[in-house]
Scaffold this active site. Structure first.
Site, PDB file in Angstrom:
ATOM      1  NE  ARG A   1      -1.535  -1.695   3.597  1.00  0.00           N
ATOM      2  CZ  ARG A   1      -1.752  -1.845   4.890  1.00  0.00           C
ATOM      3  NH1 ARG A   1      -2.961  -1.648   5.366  1.00  0.00           N
ATOM      4  NH2 ARG A   1      -0.788  -2.188   5.716  1.00  0.00           N
TER       5      ARG A   1
ATOM      6  CE  LYS B   1      -3.383 -20.279   7.593  1.00  0.00           C
ATOM      7  NZ  LYS B   1      -2.736 -19.382   8.581  1.00  0.00           N
TER       8      LYS B   1
ATOM      9  CG  ASP C   1      -3.449 -17.905  12.236  1.00  0.00           C
ATOM     10  OD1 ASP C   1      -3.151 -17.515  11.088  1.00  0.00           O
ATOM     11  OD2 ASP C   1      -2.603 -18.098  13.126  1.00  0.00           O
TER      12      ASP C   1
HETATM   13  N1  LIG Z   1       1.182 -20.698   5.152  1.00  0.00           N
HETATM   14  C1  LIG Z   1       1.776 -20.239   6.247  1.00  0.00           C
HETATM   15  O1  LIG Z   1       2.727 -20.836   6.763  1.00  0.00           O
HETATM   16  C2  LIG Z   1       1.317 -18.964   6.859  1.00  0.00           C
HETATM   17  C3  LIG Z   1       1.998 -18.444   7.970  1.00  0.00           C
HETATM   18  C4  LIG Z   1       1.622 -17.197   8.462  1.00  0.00           C
HETATM   19  C5  LIG Z   1       0.549 -16.526   7.893  1.00  0.00           C
HETATM   20  N2  LIG Z   1      -0.125 -17.077   6.851  1.00  0.00           N
HETATM   21  C6  LIG Z   1      -1.265 -16.379   6.235  1.00  0.00           C
HETATM   22  O2  LIG Z   1      -0.704 -15.276   5.516  1.00  0.00           O
HETATM   23  C7  LIG Z   1      -1.531 -14.130   5.637  1.00  0.00           C
HETATM   24  C8  LIG Z   1      -0.700 -12.981   6.159  1.00  0.00           C
HETATM   25  O3  LIG Z   1      -0.200 -13.294   7.441  1.00  0.00           O
HETATM   26  P1  LIG Z   1       1.080 -12.508   8.042  1.00  0.00           P
HETATM   27  O4  LIG Z   1       1.304 -12.991   9.405  1.00  0.00           O
HETATM   28  O5  LIG Z   1       2.205 -12.589   7.081  1.00  0.00           O
HETATM   29  O6  LIG Z   1       0.497 -11.021   8.097  1.00  0.00           O
HETATM   30  P2  LIG Z   1       1.228  -9.611   8.192  1.00  0.00           P
HETATM   31  O7  LIG Z   1       2.697  -9.781   8.406  1.00  0.00           O
HETATM   32  O8  LIG Z   1       0.464  -8.789   9.173  1.00  0.00           O
HETATM   33  O9  LIG Z   1       1.045  -9.014   6.727  1.00  0.00           O
HETATM   34  C9  LIG Z   1      -0.175  -8.693   6.168  1.00  0.00           C
HETATM   35  C10 LIG Z   1       0.099  -7.653   5.077  1.00  0.00           C
HETATM   36  O10 LIG Z   1      -1.136  -7.316   4.452  1.00  0.00           O
HETATM   37  C11 LIG Z   1      -1.104  -5.974   4.052  1.00  0.00           C
HETATM   38  N3  LIG Z   1      -2.374  -5.353   4.519  1.00  0.00           N
HETATM   39  C12 LIG Z   1      -3.376  -4.906   3.705  1.00  0.00           C
HETATM   40  N4  LIG Z   1      -4.395  -4.464   4.422  1.00  0.00           N
HETATM   41  C13 LIG Z   1      -4.064  -4.623   5.722  1.00  0.00           C
HETATM   42  C14 LIG Z   1      -4.738  -4.350   6.944  1.00  0.00           C
HETATM   43  N5  LIG Z   1      -5.971  -3.812   6.987  1.00  0.00           N
HETATM   44  N6  LIG Z   1      -4.103  -4.629   8.108  1.00  0.00           N
HETATM   45  C15 LIG Z   1      -2.883  -5.200   8.100  1.00  0.00           C
HETATM   46  N7  LIG Z   1      -2.188  -5.487   6.964  1.00  0.00           N
HETATM   47  C16 LIG Z   1      -2.779  -5.198   5.789  1.00  0.00           C
HETATM   48  C17 LIG Z   1       0.145  -5.316   4.637  1.00  0.00           C
HETATM   49  O11 LIG Z   1       1.078  -5.201   3.566  1.00  0.00           O
HETATM   50  P3  LIG Z   1       1.527  -3.804   2.907  1.00  0.00           P
HETATM   51  O12 LIG Z   1       1.699  -2.866   4.046  1.00  0.00           O
HETATM   52  O13 LIG Z   1       2.789  -4.150   2.221  1.00  0.00           O
HETATM   53  O14 LIG Z   1       0.442  -3.397   1.960  1.00  0.00           O
HETATM   54  C18 LIG Z   1       0.679  -6.349   5.620  1.00  0.00           C
HETATM   55  O15 LIG Z   1       2.083  -6.394   5.637  1.00  0.00           O
HETATM   56  C19 LIG Z   1      -2.698 -14.554   6.514  1.00  0.00           C
HETATM   57  O16 LIG Z   1      -3.784 -14.906   5.684  1.00  0.00           O
HETATM   58  C20 LIG Z   1      -2.213 -15.780   7.251  1.00  0.00           C
HETATM   59  O17 LIG Z   1      -3.269 -16.707   7.525  1.00  0.00           O
HETATM   60  C21 LIG Z   1       0.255 -18.278   6.324  1.00  0.00           C
END
Ligand SMILES: NC(=O)c1ccc[n+]([C@@H]2O[C@H](COP(=O)([O-])OP(=O)(O)OC[C@H]3O[C@@H](n4cnc5c(N)ncnc54)[C@H](OP(=O)(O)O)[C@@H]3O)[C@@H](O)[C@H]2O)c1
Length: 318
Positions: A37, A97, A175
C-alpha cells in the site's frame, strides 16, 4: 520452459520471511515484482529480497501485463476480493490460507478455476513428512485409521496482529483450525460429513481465542482438534488405528533447518516402549519438494461444511 513470472501482493511477514525465500531457490519461477500500500515499503522489501520491480498499490501490480501469477498473503478478509481481482486480470493465484472467511464467499472464484490455477497455500502438503506418514497409513502400518487428535496452539495477545482483529478475519479457527481440518482431509483421505465446535471468544478482541472441533469423516472415522491463540505452543498430529498409533512431532511449523520426525507404535505398549522413530531429511516446505503429485481431491477448492450438514460443492476441473 520459461520461468513463471510471479508478483507478490504485499510485504506480509509470511511472504518476506518464508515464502519468497523459498520461491527464490527455484529455477522454475521468477519473483518479478512486489506491491505494498506504500511504495517505500514495497521498494525496501524489493531491495532486501532482490526483487526487480516494486509497486505502490495492489492494483498497479495486478495491472502489470508482464506478471503471470500472483501470491496473495493479505489479511484473511482480502483473500477472496484480491484473488478475484487477480483472476479477472488473467493471472494464476496462490492464495494464503484460509482462502475464504465464509462458505458463500469462495463461490465467486469457482468459475475461474477451470481456466486459471487458483490454489490455497497449504505448504504442509508438500512436506515429506506428510507424504511419508500417508504412505505408512496406506501400507496399513497402524491398521485402519479410526481417529486423529490435533492440538495446534501458540500465545499471541498483540492487539496490532491481524489475528487479533475480528473485522479482518482474525481468530484461531481461521488461522490454525484450517490446518487441523486439512490434516483430517489428507490423512483420512476424504471429506468431513458432519462438524461441530465449541468456541471460547476473547471478550476484548472479539475473535475466537480457543476453538475445539469434532468432525466425522464417514465410516466411523473422527477428527478431534483444539486450536488456541492464548495458550503455550503445542502442535501434534496423533493418528490411532486398529493396530497401532502414529504421531507427527512438529506437524505444521516444520523447521527448515533440521530433520522432522514421526513416531510409530505398533506394539500396543502404553508406556512407549514399542515406539519406532522415523527421521526424515531436512526440507523447506515453502519450496516445492513434491515427490508425488497432490491428489486432485486435496488440491481443489475445499468442500464446505456447516454445523451438522454438508453443503455439496461442484467438482472443479483444474
Ligand atoms: N502458510 C503459512 O505458513 C502462513 C503463515 C503465516 C501466515 N499465513 C497467512 O498469511 C496471511 C498474512 O499473514 P502474516 O502474518 O504474514 O500477516 P502480516 O505480516 O500482518 O502481513 C499482512 C500484510 O497485508 C497488508 N495489509 C493490507 N491491508 C491490511 C490491513 N488492513 N491490516 C494489516 N495489513 C494489511 C500489509 O502489507 P503492505 O503494508 O505491504 O500493503 C501487511 O504487511 C494470513 O492470511 C495468514 O493466515 C500463512
Amino acid at each position: 520452459m520459461k520461468p513463471v513470472r510471479w508478483g507478490i501482493l504485499s510485504t506480509a511477514g509470511i511472504g518476506t520471511k518464508k515464502v519468497i525465500p523459498g520461491m527464490l531457490k527455484s529455477r522454475e519461477l521468477e519473483v518479478a515484482a512486489i506491491a505494498s500500500r506504500n511504495l517505500g515499503t514495497a521498494q525496501s522489501a524489493a531491495a532486501a529480497l532482490g526483487i526487480p520491480s516494486a509497486h505502490g498499490s495492489y492494483e498497479a501490480l495486478l495491472a502489470d501485463p508482464t506478471i503471470e501469477a500472483i501470491y496473495n498473503p493479505l489479511p484473511n478478509h482480502l483473500h477472496v476480493p484480491l484473488t478475484l481481482a487477480a483472476l479477472q486480470a488473467g493471472k494464476h493465484v496462490l492464495c494464503e490460507k484460509p482462502m475464504a472467511i465464509s462458505a458463500a464467499e469462495i463461490e465467486v472464484l469457482r468459475p475461474y478455476a477451470s481456466r486459471l490455477h487458483v490454489r490455497e497455500a497449504f505448504m504442509v502438503r508438500h512436506h515429506p513428512q506428510w507424504l511419508a506418514v500417508r504412505e505408512e497409513l496406506r501400507r496399513g502400518t497402524i491398521g485402519e485409521l479410526r481417529f486423529m487428535h490435533v492440538p495446534f496452539t501458540y500465545f499471541n495477545a498483540d492487539p496490532a496482529n491481524i489475528r487479533n482483529q475480528a473485522d479482518i478475519g482474525g481468530g484461531a479457527l481461521y488461522d490454525i483450525g484450517c490446518y487441523a481440518i486439512v490434516a483430517g482431509r489428507w490423512f483420512l483421505e476424504g471429506e468431513p460429513v458432519r462438524a461441530t465446535a465449541f468456541v471460547a471468544r476473547d471478550a476484548g478482541f472479539g475473535i475466537d481465542a480457543t476453538t475445539s472441533g469434532l468432525m466425522e469423516f464417514g465410516r466411523g472415522r473422527h477428527l478431534v482438534f483444539s486450536v488456541s491463540m492464548q495458550v503455550a505452543p503445542c502442535q501434534r498430529v496423533r493418528l490411532v488405528g486398529t493396530e497401532g498409533r502414529l504421531e507427527i512431532e512438529i506437524a505444521f511449523s516444520a523447521p527448515r533447518d533440521q530433520p522432522c520426525r514421526f513416531f510409530v507404535d505398533g506394539a500396543g505398549a502404553l508406556d512407549g516402549s514399542g515406539v519406532e522413530t522415523v527421521t526424515l531429511p531436512v526440507a523447506d516446505q515453502y519450496r516445492l519438494h513434491q515427490t508425488e503429485r497432490l491428489d486432485q481431491t486435496q488440491d481443489q477448492l475445499p468442500a464446505v461444511v456447516h454445523h451438522n450438514e454438508v453443503v455439496k460443492v461442484e467438482e472443479i476441473k483444474s
